[in-house]
Design an enzyme around this catalytic site. Structure first.
Site, PDB file in Angstrom:
ATOM      1  N   GLU A  60       0.880  -1.156   0.000  1.00  0.00           N
ATOM      2  CA  GLU A  60       0.000   0.000   0.000  1.00  0.00           C
ATOM      3  C   GLU A  60       0.925   1.216   0.000  1.00  0.00           C
ATOM      4  O   GLU A  60       1.813   1.291   0.852  1.00  0.00           O
ATOM      5  CB  GLU A  60      -0.825  -0.053   1.294  1.00  0.00           C
ATOM      6  CG  GLU A  60      -2.121   0.673   1.199  1.00  0.00           C
ATOM      7  CD  GLU A  60      -2.908   0.587   2.497  1.00  0.00           C
ATOM      8  OE1 GLU A  60      -2.749  -0.398   3.245  1.00  0.00           O
ATOM      9  OE2 GLU A  60      -3.676   1.526   2.743  1.00  0.00           O
ATOM     10  N   ARG A 295       5.054 -13.208   9.377  1.00  0.00           N
ATOM     11  CA  ARG A 295       5.727 -11.945   9.096  1.00  0.00           C
ATOM     12  C   ARG A 295       7.045 -11.886   9.861  1.00  0.00           C
ATOM     13  O   ARG A 295       7.241 -12.594  10.846  1.00  0.00           O
ATOM     14  CB  ARG A 295       4.833 -10.761   9.425  1.00  0.00           C
ATOM     15  CG  ARG A 295       4.466 -10.626  10.892  1.00  0.00           C
ATOM     16  CD  ARG A 295       3.375  -9.585  11.101  1.00  0.00           C
ATOM     17  NE  ARG A 295       3.849  -8.249  10.810  1.00  0.00           N
ATOM     18  CZ  ARG A 295       3.321  -7.461   9.870  1.00  0.00           C
ATOM     19  NH1 ARG A 295       2.313  -7.880   9.142  1.00  0.00           N
ATOM     20  NH2 ARG A 295       3.784  -6.249   9.667  1.00  0.00           N
ATOM     21  N   LYS A 305       4.304   0.369   9.689  1.00  0.00           N
ATOM     22  CA  LYS A 305       4.310   1.674   9.033  1.00  0.00           C
ATOM     23  C   LYS A 305       3.776   2.759   9.945  1.00  0.00           C
ATOM     24  O   LYS A 305       4.283   3.875   9.945  1.00  0.00           O
ATOM     25  CB  LYS A 305       3.458   1.606   7.765  1.00  0.00           C
ATOM     26  CG  LYS A 305       4.211   1.043   6.584  1.00  0.00           C
ATOM     27  CD  LYS A 305       3.389   1.264   5.333  1.00  0.00           C
ATOM     28  CE  LYS A 305       3.526   0.078   4.407  1.00  0.00           C
ATOM     29  NZ  LYS A 305       2.313  -0.165   3.643  1.00  0.00           N
TER      30      LYS A 305
END
Ligand code: ATP
Ligand code: MG
Length: 599
Positions: A60, A295, A305
């Site tokens: 994104e 992850r 983020k």
């Protein structure tokens, strides 16, 4: 080529095992590809896909990529490379807020820097999910037409209550049985701006009693008046991520859609949605399949983020590319190298269980790669003057200048040697002299012998001090027959060997000594005494950067931005990509030679 069996590459993992099996069984053999993303009709007009698999990396564009993303990039692009496939770079920009061109550019830079490309011959597989809004809208109408979606007028609060809990089934919305015609009218009115933000929402009609909450009529389209960086003000309704993502994969003919574990519970919806759209003829089998992996969690950094944005916006760091940040832009500026990330991702592997990886593993990988690839140079970081009192002067009373030869790489003689000038006055490290030596100190001490690396053996004759008793100058005399590389030079054995730089030739330069940004292995983990979540900012290391003025050997003046060196005895340093000017580079410490944090 399409029928060739791909050998199982090294570094196998459970995802590779799945790909192996799919290829063996020809699961994707009938796939077609028209050269660009599109619906069933578009792809049916294309050729059998020459790419054996298609993967994608779908960031994104709402921040810079971090080290966690590197894991996903190596996984997705690596699979495509190893299986004669293609990996798409897709900007998942369906959320109108928080996305910007700066982020898009930084992401393409980072992927290229890691050594990957989305070009495949004539074809550029760089896509923007927002270009699929028209199809997504059509898909939503198709779901409505086939009785699989309805417009809900419940308030967000009502929806929260009727959703149920982990242990309790949800309740059907009172609006669940609207007719197809009514739903279509309302959905079109939503699109046409006739309803306020948040007033109506389009939901799929699946099962409010499903044990998987994600299947309790998930929302797929919301009203949101927001300017979009690509589509401008064309839309005032936007698709939800869980609806958009499977469609993006399907339009791009992705075979293996790899994501992190938190999406595991979404997989049934992913499959449900694509099956419904295939039934309606909008998509064709074989459909993409989602697979989840753990992850990356790395000690001493934050890989989120949201937290990275906070560090940047609140100016705890100098920007997205601050060398202390775990962003790829920061890592690059710090002097980390793409090959080191490759080694790291190979070493940590891909698994289905969440765990923390020690930051030292990453540092070791960088050291390994840098040790191999970096030329050696001499740098004095904490300078103090050493005067060789018996060193010859010329007729003008100036010091003789003598060439010494230093190898560029101890393991690679083919890289040759460079000249370092020796003169009467040198810079040495302050810590290499002790007036009163401690036990086991083998460097400069009064009356002691030490070798000036690549030069002569010298005997220390004393020192000068200032009014506070701090040593300001060290004195010595050299032994003329002991120059390194000359016959008999090692007739006098010494225990210590120190580095130096000629005062008249030194390049005085700014050097930034970076350390960890956080002093705790798990920043912000745990609770405060009164039971609140701890703030990760309280774990910032107050000494994460020290800026010094160092004395470097003259050849370092010619270093170009991003050139990496091992400063002997100190570590790996890189000419800063941003602040280096031709002829006056400044250096960042990438990593020390050894781990200073190990207890
Ligand atoms: P963040 O949690 O930092 O906001 P994100 O998942 O929202 O990250 P995206 O831009 O959606 O960021 O990520 C793009 C891809 O990178 C996704 O497929 C995601 O699964 C993957 N990814 C993100 N963070 C990690 C991580 N820590 N380890 C491995 N893969 C990751
Ligand atoms: Mg995400």
């Amino acid at each position: 080529m399409a029928s060739e069996k791909t050998p199982t590459p090294l570094g196998s993992n459970f995802i590779r095992a799945i790909v192996d099996k799919d290829l063996e069984q020809g699961v994707y053999q009938s796939r077609k590809w028209a050269g660009s993303p599109g619906d069933a009709a578009h792809q049916a007009a294309g050729q059998p896909d020459a790419a054996k698999i298609r993967t994608r990396f779908p960031p994104e564009p709402n921040g810079y990529l971090h080290i966690g993303h590197a894991k996903s990039i190596f996984l997705n692009f690596g699979l495509a490379r190893d299986y004669a496939g293609v990996c798409h770079l897709r900007f998942d920009d369906t959320n109108p807020e928080k996305e910007s061109q700066e982020y898009v550019d930084s992401i393409t830079d980072a992927v290229k820097w890691l050594g990957f490309s989305w070009e495949n011959g004539q074809e550029s597989n760089l896509y923007f999910a927002s270009n699929y809004f028209d199809f997504m809208y059509r898909a939503a109408e198709s779901l409505i037409e086939n009785g699989h979606a309805y417009v809900d007028s419940q308030t967000p609060e009502e929806m929260r209550i009727t959703r149920g809990t982990l242990t309790e089934a949800g309740k059907n919305s009172p609006w669940r049985d609207r007719t197809v015609a009514e739903n279509l009218t309302l959905f079109r009115e939503m699109r046409d701006g006739k309803h306020a933000d948040g007033s109506l929402i389009l939901r799929t009609k699946i099962d409010m009693a499903s044990p998987n909450i994600n299947l309790r009529d998930p929302a797929i389209y919301r009203v949101r008046r927001a300017h979009h960086h690509n589509t401008g003000d064309k839309w005032c309704i936007y698709p939800m991520y869980t609806f958009a993502h499977p469609i993006e994969d399907a339009l791009e003919q992705i075979t293996h859609s790899i994501c992190t574990l938190e999406f595991e519970d979404q997989r049934p919806f992913y499959d449900w949605l694509l099956e419904r759209l295939a039934e309606a003829g909008l998509l064709a089998h074989p459909l993409p399949k989602q697979y989840e992996f753990a992850r990356l969690n790395l000690t001493y950094v934050v890989l989120s983020k949201r937290k990275l944005i906070q560090l940047v916006e609140e100016k705890h760091v100098s920007g997205w590319d601050d060398p202390r940040l775990p962003t790829l832009a920061g890592a690059r500026r710090r002097g980390y190298v793409a090959e080191g990330f490759k080694l790291f991702t190979d070493r940590i592997g891909v698994s289905k269980a969440d765990s923390w990886i020690e930051y030292t593993i990453l540092e070791d990988c960088m050291r390994e790669v840098l040790n191999e690839g970096s030329e050696r140079r001499i740098a004095v970081l904490d300078p103090i003057k050493l005067v060789i009192d018996n060193y010859p002067l010329d007729s003008n009373g100036k010091s003789q200048v003598e060439d010494c030869f230093a190898p560029n790489h101890p393991l690679k003689p083919e890289l040759g040697k460079r000249v370092v000038p020796l003169t009467r006055e040198l810079w040495i490290e302050r810590e290499d002299f002790m007036e009163v030596p401690s036990k086991g100190f083998f460097r400069l001490v009064p009356d002691g012998l030490v070798r000036l690396r690549y030069g002569y053996v010298v005997k220390c004759t004393g020192c000068e001090k200032d009014a506070n008793g701090n040593v300001t100058v060290v004195h010595c005399e050299y032994l003329p027959d002991t120059k390194s590389g000359t016959p008999g030079s090692d007739s006098i054995k010494v225990k210590g060997n120190i580095h130096w730089v000629s005062v008249t030739h030194a390049y005085e330069c700014e050097v930034r000594l970076y350390d960890r940004l956080f002093k705790e292995a798990h920043p912000g983990q745990g609770h405060t005494e009164d039971g609140r979540d701890r703030d990760f900012l309280t774990d910032l290391n107050p000494n994460s950067v020290t800026v010094i003025t160092a004395q470097l050997e003259p050849s370092l003046k010619d270093a170009k931005a991003e050139d990496s060196f091992q400063f002997e005895r100190h570590g790996y340093f890189v000419a800063d990509i941003k602040d280096s000017v031709a002829g006056t580079p400044v250096f960042n410490r990438t990593v020390t030679l050894r781990d200073a944090w190990q207890k």
